[in-house]
Structures are given as C-alpha cells and as structure tokens.
Design a protein around this motif. Structure first.
Motif: not given
Ligand code: GTP
Ligand code: ATP
Ligand code: MG
Ligand code: MG
Ligand code: ZN
Ligand code: ZN
Lengths: 331, 227
Positions: A33-49
C-alpha cells in the motif's frame, strides 16, 4: 533533473530497476500500500529512533536517495561511442621523443612486443587511464581523434579495457548459465536470454570439449573456462578494448577466438611473443626503453609463414597428447 | 600536509595498495607516513618500517577500532605535521561494518577485494557508502565477468564514488590512484571537523553520537595512544 522524492514509488521502480538496490542496501522494506506514495512520504513515515540505531536519519536518507538517483541516471548516454583510439607519443625512459601518432580502429588486432621491463604494461596502462601527458611517458590518448571527456576516466560503464588474464579462476559457485546471466543482468540490458545463449554457443565453438548450460563454472577445464570468458567478454563486456596476456595453447581455438572478438568490433591488444598470434594481428608495436620504437605492419609475405607455423604447432600438440595419454613417442 | 583515511575489511589489500601508492609518491620526492589502527594485533607496522616509511600503530583492544580511531586521529595528524610529512595515510581495518572512519572534508578511501563475493558491497555499510574513492583489489584472480559484476554492485551502493581497480601485488593502477589522491586539500588540524556518519552506542562520547573531533569533546572511556 527530476524531483525523485516527489514521484510515485511504483513509477520509479518501474522505470529504474536499481531503486531496489538502494532499498536493499539501506535495508528498507516497502509494503504494497506504500507503492502509490512518493519517496518523501515513505521516508517521512519511517521511525526516526530505529533509523538512528543504524546511524541514519530521515534527512540523511533523503539526501542519500537524491544523490543516488542523480548519480545513477547521470551517466551512460552522455558519453560517445568509441570508434578509434589514437596514441600520441611522449618520451621514452631516456626522455627521447617517441615521434609516433598511431590510430587504432575497432576490429583491429595489435600485438605489443618487447623485452621484459621495456614498458609494455605501461603502454596498456596509459590507454586504460586515458593518459593526458600526466603519466611518466607523457603520452596522450585521444578518442575518436579528440581529447576524451574527463568523465570517461572514472566511469565504470565506460571502462576502456577488459582484461583476459592468464589464470582464469571463478570464485562464484554458479552454473554456466547462472553465471552469464548474472553478468548480463548487472548491465541492465534487455535481451539477456538471447545474449546468454549466444555466449554459451560461441564458447562451445572455441572450446575443444563441449560443456552444458548447467555445468558449474568451477568444474570447467582450463580451456573451457578460457573459451567461456572470451565469448562472454566479446559479447557482454562494454569495454571496447580487449587486452590479452598470452592466450595459452590449452584446448582453445585461438584463431576463432580472435575472429569472434573482431566480429564484435573490439580492439584487441595482445602482449605476446607467440609467432602464430603475432602473424594473426594487423600490426606489431615494438617497445624499447619505455617507448614505441617501431610499428610493423604484418605483410602478406610474413603471413605466408603461417601455415608452416600452424603445422609445427599441431605437431607439438599431438606430441604433447601422446605424452599425456601415456604413449611412447613415435613420429 | 595532506591526510587521507583508508579503510576496508580485513585482508582486503589496504597495506599492499598503500605501499604501492607511496612508492609512486616517493618518485616525486614526497614524504609519506602511515598510522595503522587495528583491534588486537597487526604486523603491518613492520612492513611499513622495512620500507623506511614512518609509522605509528594503535591497537584498540576491546573497543571498536573506529571509535578508538576517532579519539586518536587528531594526535596522529599533529604527529605527521611535526615530522614534516607531505602525506599522512591512516589505515584501519573496518572490523565492525557499522562504523566508518571517514571524516567530512578528508578524502576517504574504501578498499575491498573481488574475492569477497558479489553481495559484500551491500553488507559493508557506511565505510563503503560514504567513501569518495572505492579501490577494488585482487582483480588478477577472478574473471573479467566477475570484475565487471563486482564493480557494478559497488556502483549501486555508492554511485558517487570514483571506483578504481588496483592490483596490490603488481601495483597496476597505483600510479593512477596516487594521481587522484593528489587532489586532496592540505590540512593543518582536524579540530572541529566532523565524522561523515555517527558511531553506534558503546562507551565514549563518540558512542553517544558526538561527531566533533578534539579533546574537549571526548568523555567516558577514551583510550590514548603513546607518542
Ligand atoms: N592476488 C592478489 N593478492 C593481493 C592483492 N592485493 C593484496 N593481495 C594479498 O592479500 C593479502 C592481504 O593484503 P594486505 O595488504 O595485507 O591487506 P590489508 O587490508 O592491509 O589487511 P589487514 O591490515 O590485516 O586488514 C596479502 O597476502 C596480499 O599479498 C591483489 O591485487 N591481488
Ligand atoms: N616512457 C617511460 N618513461 C618512464 N618510465 C617508464 C616509461 N615506460 C615504462 N616505464 C616504467 O618502466 C617500468 C617497467 O615497465 P613495464 O612494467 O611496463 O614493463 P613490461 O614490458 O610490461 O615488462 P614485463 O614483460 O616484465 O611485464 C615501469 O615502472 C614503468 O612505469
Ligand atoms: Mg608487463
Ligand atoms: Mg594492512
Ligand atoms: Zn564500530
Ligand atoms: Zn566510542
């Protein structure tokens, strides 16, 4: 330049297969379900910790991704095809001028001869490095008659020289087909299947004994490995120049090997003192004291020695086989 | 003085390549020195000594050698400047694939060998990903196809790096590498410079994410070399 962070992931994966390599090397997994996102949105959704544990951050990932995409897409098409190389002479070890300007075109076979330490390897290194009067020989190498683009020196996709060396080991444990396919895939070409079967065919024409697509590369004989490497390099290597360090006699048809390389429009440079190979070439460069001292065009007259040399060679091979088979030599 | 960090997996050919590069510099009358970082033991210093190359060795013992590196590298640079070197090279065996000794503004080289397998480039991490120059060794013992596949695997991990092939035994490619390294800027100190990549949790201030170099920033379990 494209805005790679804003485009949809699915589109990028479609267009640039190497995006998978980026994801792999940073150990990132995409959900469907992430394939339709952009990489910016994908990276922003990652857990920073979690990223921090790996020494990463969202910003660093974005920066690396953009760098990666720009570098991977910048290359290739901007560098022009090679038609010829020209060696503009420099100086020999005593500082005396070489006084040569030699142009070699696709499909030519050149032998490089000279005593040990005379500078054969240096000449080959000058060509590979596209020397611009910045090596000890002060030679300059031109491509298609012009000073080459600086980028070419460092582009692994435009490496000048492929080298067929004396010892032909395979460290990978793959079948012949898997091995050649992996090479084809690393070049991101489209008709991989076609190339793979062409290479196996050609290799079998060069080798004395036949092998199959499913033979493990590690169990090929010396001659078979050599044949496979020559066919693979002729058909798959991007390098326009093939450097051969003495093709040994062991179980391979040297004449056919040269014909294959010439047919594939390679420039063949051979460091060899084998008279048969020397006569199969178009020209011989004689190296002395670090400089090209003479260029010999192989004449028809000289080539007339070829049948005699080949007969001698066959005789020697048959004697060797008699010894190998445990026979007593008898004429 | 020019300063260059060279790292790479154990036995990848770092020392062999450095020796060939230094031979090339010597012909131009440049004075070179080496600092070697390792974990428990190394014979490399003796190799450099027999070639008349000034060398310092640092063994990190229980610490990650890259952590140990960053706590000592500033003093190494001072040592090199005091000796009047034109070029100082640090050699470190990246033992943990998590760290990397590369510093922003200092030319960073990673040495890996063709024998390590085509999947290795992906596993190496920051040491390779953040290098400016990647040197691939031991091309003489694999086939042309394997060399090409390996180089393309390196390229997808670090497409911005200059990728060069050097033979650590014959020195083929070392002159060319030396030419590229010669473009490095001179430095007088590393004070205030930053690592390219933070190091993971362990015991010293660098383990806690510090990237600045200099005594003022070092706390906790810091080990110092003898000069
Ligand atoms: N065949 C071949 N062997 C090489 C090449 N480069 C290095 N070697 C050999 O590989 C081995 C390891 O080389 P070193 O230069 O000691 O490697 P290193 O990375 O300095 O090793 P550590 O400092 O112990 O991590 C030695 O036996 C070298 O002779 C090369 O290009 N070809
Ligand atoms: N024109 C030149 N000026 C200065 N040095 C040179 C010149 N040509 C070659 N050399 C140097 O001479 C040395 C020997 O040359 P090289 O290794 O190319 O010899 P070779 O012919 O390949 O020998 P071998 O047959 O033993 O392989 C090298 O160090 C090379 O850099
Ligand atoms: Mg040679
Ligand atoms: Mg070493
Ligand atoms: Zn570490
Ligand atoms: Zn630490």
């Amino acid at each position: 330049m494209k805005d790679f962070l804003s485009l949809s992931i699915a589109n990028l994966l479609n267009e640039y297969i190497f995006v998978y390599d980026f994801l792999d090397s940073y150990d990132l997994k995409l959900k469907d379900d992430e394939l339709s996102k952009s990489f910016r949105e994908f990276f922003d959704s990652l857990d920073e910790d979690k990223l921090e544990e790996k020494g990463l951050s969202i910003d660093l990932l974005k920066e690396q991704f953009v760098n990666f995409m720009n570098a991977m897409t910048a290359d290739a098409d901007t560098i022009e095809e090679l038609e010829s190389i020209t060696i503009v002479g420099g100086v020999n070890k005593y500082g005396e001028p070489e006084n040569v300007e030699l142009t070699i075109r696709k499909g030519e076979v050149i032998c490089i001869v000279g005593p040990t330490g005379s500078g054969k390897s240096r000449l080959l290194a000058d060509i590979e490095w596209l020397a611009q009067k910045d090596t000890p020989t002060r030679r300059q190498i031109l491509i298609n008659g012009k000073v080459p683009d600086k980028k070419r020196r460092f582009s692994i996709d435009h490496k000048m020289v492929a080298q067929l060396s004396q010892n032909m080991n395979f460290v990978m444990d793959l079948t012949v087909e898997e091995f050649v396919r992996m090479h084809a895939e690393s070049r991101l070409i489209e008709n991989a299947d076609e190339k793979v079967s062409a290479i196996i065919d050609e290799a079998n024409k060069l080798a004395g004994e036949q092998f199959q697509a499913n033979t493990p590369v590690t169990s090929l004989s010396g001659g078979q490995s050599r044949a496979l490497m020559i066919a693979d390099t002729a058909i798959l290597s991007r390098s326009p120049i093939i450097l051969i360090d003495e093709i040994e006699n062991a179980g391979i048809d040297r004449k056919k090997a040269l014909e294959l390389l010439v047919k594939e429009e390679k420039i063949v440079l051979m460091a060899t003192h084998d008279p048969i190979l020397a006569l199969m070439g178009d020209r011989r460069l004689v190296i002395k004291n670090g400089g090209i001292s003479k260029i010999i065009e192989v004449s028809e007259e000289e080539r007339q020695h070829l049948p005699y040399l080949q007969a001698l060679d066959e005789k020697l091979v048959s004697l060797r086989n008699q010894i190998r088979n445990g026979e007593i030599l008898n004429e | 003085m020019k300063f260059i960090t060279i790292s790479g997996p154990p036995s990848s050919g770092k020392t062999s390549v450095i020796l060939k590069v230094i031979e090339s510099y010597k012909l131009q009358n440049q004075r070179c020195g080496v600092v070697k970082f390792d974990c428990l033991l190394t014979e490399d210093d003796k190799l450099y000594e027999t070639k008349g190359i000034p060398v310092k060795k640092g063994l990190s013992g229980g610490l990650c050698p890259d952590h140990y590196f960053v706590s000592n590298v500033e003093a190494c640079v001072e040592w090199g400047i005091e000796l009047g070197l034109d070029l100082l090279i640090s050699e470190s065996a990246g033992l943990c694939n998590r760290c990397s000794p590369h510093i922003r503004g200092v030319t960073a080289v990673c040495v890996i060998d063709n024998l390590s397998g085509v999947n290795t480039p992906k596993k190496i991490g920051p040491m390779l990903k953040f290098a400016d120059i990647v040197v691939i060794t031991k091309g003489d013992i694999v086939s042309q196809a394997e060399r090409e596949v390996f180089a393309s695997r390196v390229k997808v991990v670090n497409p911005r790096a200059v990728i060069m092939h050097v033979n650590g035994i014959t020195g083929q490619g070392a002159f060319e590498l030396a030419t590229v390294l010669n473009d490095t800027e001179d430095i007088d100190t590393l004070k205030g410079k930053q690592l390219r990549f933070s190091m993971p949790a362990a015991l010293c201030s660098y383990c806690l994410g510090e990237t600045r170099i200099g005594d003022a920033y070092q706390m906790g379990n810091v080990k110092k070399m003898d000069f």
